[in-house]
Design a protein around this motif. Structure first.
Motif, PDB file in Angstrom:
ATOM      1  N   LEU A  29       0.843  -1.198   0.000  1.00 27.36           N
ATOM      2  CA  LEU A  29       0.000   0.000   0.000  1.00 27.36           C
ATOM      3  C   LEU A  29       0.877   1.246   0.000  1.00 27.36           C
ATOM      4  O   LEU A  29       2.005   1.228   0.518  1.00 27.36           O
ATOM      5  CB  LEU A  29      -0.923   0.001   1.212  1.00 27.36           C
ATOM      6  CG  LEU A  29      -2.167  -0.873   1.116  1.00 27.36           C
ATOM      7  CD1 LEU A  29      -2.920  -0.882   2.438  1.00 27.36           C
ATOM      8  CD2 LEU A  29      -3.087  -0.409  -0.002  1.00 27.36           C
ATOM      9  N   PRO A  30       0.396   2.357  -0.585  1.00 28.18           N
ATOM     10  CA  PRO A  30       1.233   3.558  -0.666  1.00 28.18           C
ATOM     11  C   PRO A  30       1.672   4.066   0.699  1.00 28.18           C
ATOM     12  O   PRO A  30       0.922   4.011   1.672  1.00 28.18           O
ATOM     13  CB  PRO A  30       0.324   4.574  -1.379  1.00 28.18           C
ATOM     14  CG  PRO A  30      -1.063   4.056  -1.201  1.00 28.18           C
ATOM     15  CD  PRO A  30      -0.943   2.574  -1.168  1.00 28.18           C
ATOM     16  N   ALA A  31       2.904   4.548   0.743  1.00 27.40           N
ATOM     17  CA  ALA A  31       3.445   5.092   1.993  1.00 27.40           C
ATOM     18  C   ALA A  31       2.964   6.512   2.237  1.00 27.40           C
ATOM     19  O   ALA A  31       3.077   7.037   3.346  1.00 27.40           O
ATOM     20  CB  ALA A  31       4.971   5.061   1.949  1.00 27.40           C
ATOM     21  N   ALA A  32       2.432   7.146   1.197  1.00 27.56           N
ATOM     22  CA  ALA A  32       1.910   8.511   1.319  1.00 27.56           C
ATOM     23  C   ALA A  32       0.625   8.623   0.507  1.00 27.56           C
ATOM     24  O   ALA A  32       0.517   8.046  -0.572  1.00 27.56           O
ATOM     25  CB  ALA A  32       2.931   9.525   0.824  1.00 27.56           C
ATOM     26  N   VAL A  33      -0.344   9.355   1.042  1.00 29.98           N
ATOM     27  CA  VAL A  33      -1.587   9.606   0.317  1.00 29.98           C
ATOM     28  C   VAL A  33      -1.943  11.087   0.416  1.00 29.98           C
ATOM     29  O   VAL A  33      -1.610  11.751   1.398  1.00 29.98           O
ATOM     30  CB  VAL A  33      -2.776   8.771   0.854  1.00 29.98           C
ATOM     31  CG1 VAL A  33      -2.548   7.293   0.626  1.00 29.98           C
ATOM     32  CG2 VAL A  33      -3.040   9.068   2.313  1.00 29.98           C
ATOM     33  N   SER A  34      -2.597  11.559  -0.612  1.00 25.60           N
ATOM     34  CA  SER A  34      -3.218  12.883  -0.577  1.00 25.60           C
ATOM     35  C   SER A  34      -4.711  12.669  -0.697  1.00 25.60           C
ATOM     36  O   SER A  34      -5.162  11.906  -1.563  1.00 25.60           O
ATOM     37  CB  SER A  34      -2.731  13.760  -1.732  1.00 25.60           C
ATOM     38  OG  SER A  34      -1.362  14.064  -1.605  1.00 25.60           O
ATOM     39  N   VAL A  35      -5.473  13.304   0.168  1.00 30.25           N
ATOM     40  CA  VAL A  35      -6.921  13.162   0.154  1.00 30.25           C
ATOM     41  C   VAL A  35      -7.536  14.543  -0.088  1.00 30.25           C
ATOM     42  O   VAL A  35      -7.304  15.471   0.688  1.00 30.25           O
ATOM     43  CB  VAL A  35      -7.444  12.583   1.485  1.00 30.25           C
ATOM     44  CG1 VAL A  35      -8.958  12.392   1.421  1.00 30.25           C
ATOM     45  CG2 VAL A  35      -6.754  11.266   1.807  1.00 30.25           C
ATOM     46  N   GLU A  36      -8.283  14.654  -1.165  1.00 29.77           N
ATOM     47  CA  GLU A  36      -8.897  15.923  -1.525  1.00 29.77           C
ATOM     48  C   GLU A  36     -10.197  16.083  -0.735  1.00 29.77           C
ATOM     49  O   GLU A  36     -11.238  15.566  -1.121  1.00 29.77           O
ATOM     50  CB  GLU A  36      -9.178  15.965  -3.029  1.00 29.77           C
ATOM     51  CG  GLU A  36      -9.756  17.283  -3.507  1.00 29.77           C
ATOM     52  CD  GLU A  36     -10.067  17.267  -4.987  1.00 29.77           C
ATOM     53  OE1 GLU A  36      -9.534  18.121  -5.704  1.00 29.77           O
ATOM     54  OE2 GLU A  36     -10.836  16.378  -5.428  1.00 29.77           O
TER      55      GLU A  36
END
Length: 323
Positions: A29-36
Motif C-alpha cells: 500500500l502507498p506510503a503517502a496519500v493525498s486526500v482531496e
C-alpha cells in the motif's frame, strides 16, 4: 509506526527493482496519500484549475463516511497523509472530524488561511495535524492580491498570528509554514514575508509557480530564473525542463484520492484524467495492485513522454526555496 517505515522501505525497493533491474515487484500500500477534502475554493487564483473553474468533480466535498471507511485501513502503512489537493480543505463541513481519522499518519494541510478564527485555531492546535501550510504570497495587500484574487490579506495575516500564538499556548508542537508562491509581481516582498514568518515563529519557504499554459510562463517568471520551474529555449519559448526520461518513484509510493473517491496517480493529474479506480466500488489495495495501475506504471517506466501529465511534470527541478 515501525511498520509504516517498513512499508515505505519496501515501496522504494519495489520501485528500484523495476527501475534498475527490470524485476516486477508488487508494491505494498502507498506510503503517502493525498486526500482531496474539497474541490471547491473561495478564491479565484488565475493559474489554478480550481480558481479558474476548470475542475468538474461530481462532489465538491469528499464523503465523510468514505474517508471513515478508508482511513483505518491506511493506519500502519501510511507515513504521510496530505489532507488537501485542489480545493480549500477547511471549507469541508466535517474538516476536523476527518483530520481526527488520520491521527498517527503525520497529517498535513495546505490552506489559504481564510478560516483561521479563534475557535478554528484552537481546534487546529488540538488536532493530530503535524504541519499546517498557509499560503501567504505578499507582505502587502497589493502584492498578495495579484495572485490570491478574492482573498483578504488582513484576515489571513491576523489568522496566522492567532494560529501561531495558539500553537505556542497549547504547546502542540505543530509546524506552521508560510508558503510564498513566488512570481514577478511579488518577488520584491519575499524578504518581508520571511521576516513576518520569523516574527511569529513560523517556517518560511518559497515555491515556484505552475501555470496552466506554459507558453505564458514568461508573464509570471521571477527575475531569478532558478526560482521558475520553466525554462526559455533559444527560440524564446517557455517549457518545463529537467524531468527524467523514464520512471517515477511516486507511482510506487503515493496516491491521490479525489473528492469523488477516485484514485489517481499523482498531484499533477489535477483533472483526474487517469483514474485507477473508485473507492466506492473497489478497495484501495485492489486498485493499487490492479491492472490499470500496473499498466500505467509500465508506461511511465518505459517512457514518460507516453503519458501527458508526466511529460509536463517538473520532477527533477527544484521547486522550493528557503530564501
Amino acid at each position: 509506526m515501525a511498520f509504516s517505515y517498513l512499508n515505505a522501505s519496501y515501496s522504494v525497493f519495489a520501485y528500484a527493482a523495476k527501475r534498475y533491474a527490470g524485476i516486477p515487484v508488487s508494491p505494498p500500500l502507498p506510503a503517502a496519500v493525498s486526500v482531496e477534502l474539497s474541490s471547491r475554493c473561495n478564491l479565484a487564483c488565475p493559474e489554478c484549475v480550481t480558481g479558474m473553474g476548470l475542475i468538474n468533480r461530481r462532489n465538491g466535498f469528499i464523503s465523510y463516511d468514505l474517508v471513515a471507511a478508508v482511513a483505518p485501513r491506511l493506519k500502519g502503512h501510511v507515513l504521510s497523509a496530505w489532507l488537501s489537493f485542489q480545493g480549500e480543505p477547511m471549507m469541508h463541513p466535517e474538516f476536523f472530524r476527518i483530520t481526527d481519522l488520520f491521527a498517527g499518519m503525520n497529517p498535513v494541510i495546505s490552506t489559504n488561511g481564510h478560516w483561521l478564527d479563534r475557535e478554528s485555531c484552537i481546534r487546529l492546535a488540538l488536532s493530530p495535524l503535524r504541519k499546517i501550510i498557509v499560503s501567504y504570497d505578499g507582505a502587502s495587500p497589493g502584492a498578495y492580491g495579484i495572485y490570491r484574487r478574492g482573498g483578504d490579506h488582513g484576515l489571513v495575516t491576523d489568522g496566522i498570528r492567532m494560529l501561531a500564538e495558539t500553537i505556542r499556548e497549547r504547546r502542540s508542537g505543530q509546524k506552521l509554514v508560510l508558503q510564498f508562491l513566488v512570481h514577478r509581481g511579488n518577488e520584491h516582498e519575499s524578504r518581508a514575508v520571511a521576516a513576518f514568518a520569523r516574527s511569529v515563529g513560523a517556517e518560511f519557504r518559497m515555491k515556484s509557480m505552475q501555470v496552466l499554459d506554459e507558453s505564458r510562463a514568461g508573464e509570471w517568471a521571477p527575475s531569478v530564473r532558478s526560482r521558475s520551474r520553466y525554462q526559455k529555449d533559444d527560440a524564446g519559448n517557455w517549457h518545463t525542463g529537467g524531468a527524467p526520461r523514464r520512471g517515477c518513484i511516486r507511482m510506487w509510493t503515493s496516491a491521490v484520492i479525489t473528492s469523488d473517491g477516485d484514485v489517481i496517480p499523482c498531484c499533477y493529474d489535477k483533472n483526474g484524467l487517469h483514474v485507477m479506480g473508485n473507492l466506492e466500488e473497489e478497495s484501495l489495495t485492489g486498485i493499487w495492485r490492479g491492472e490499470r495501475y500496473r499498466s500505467f506504471r509500465e508506461k511511465v517506466m518505459r517512457d514518460r513522454n507516453l503519458v501527458d501529465i508526466c511529460s509536463r511534470c517538473p520532477q527533477g527541478r527544484r521547486l522550493f526555496f528557503k530564501r
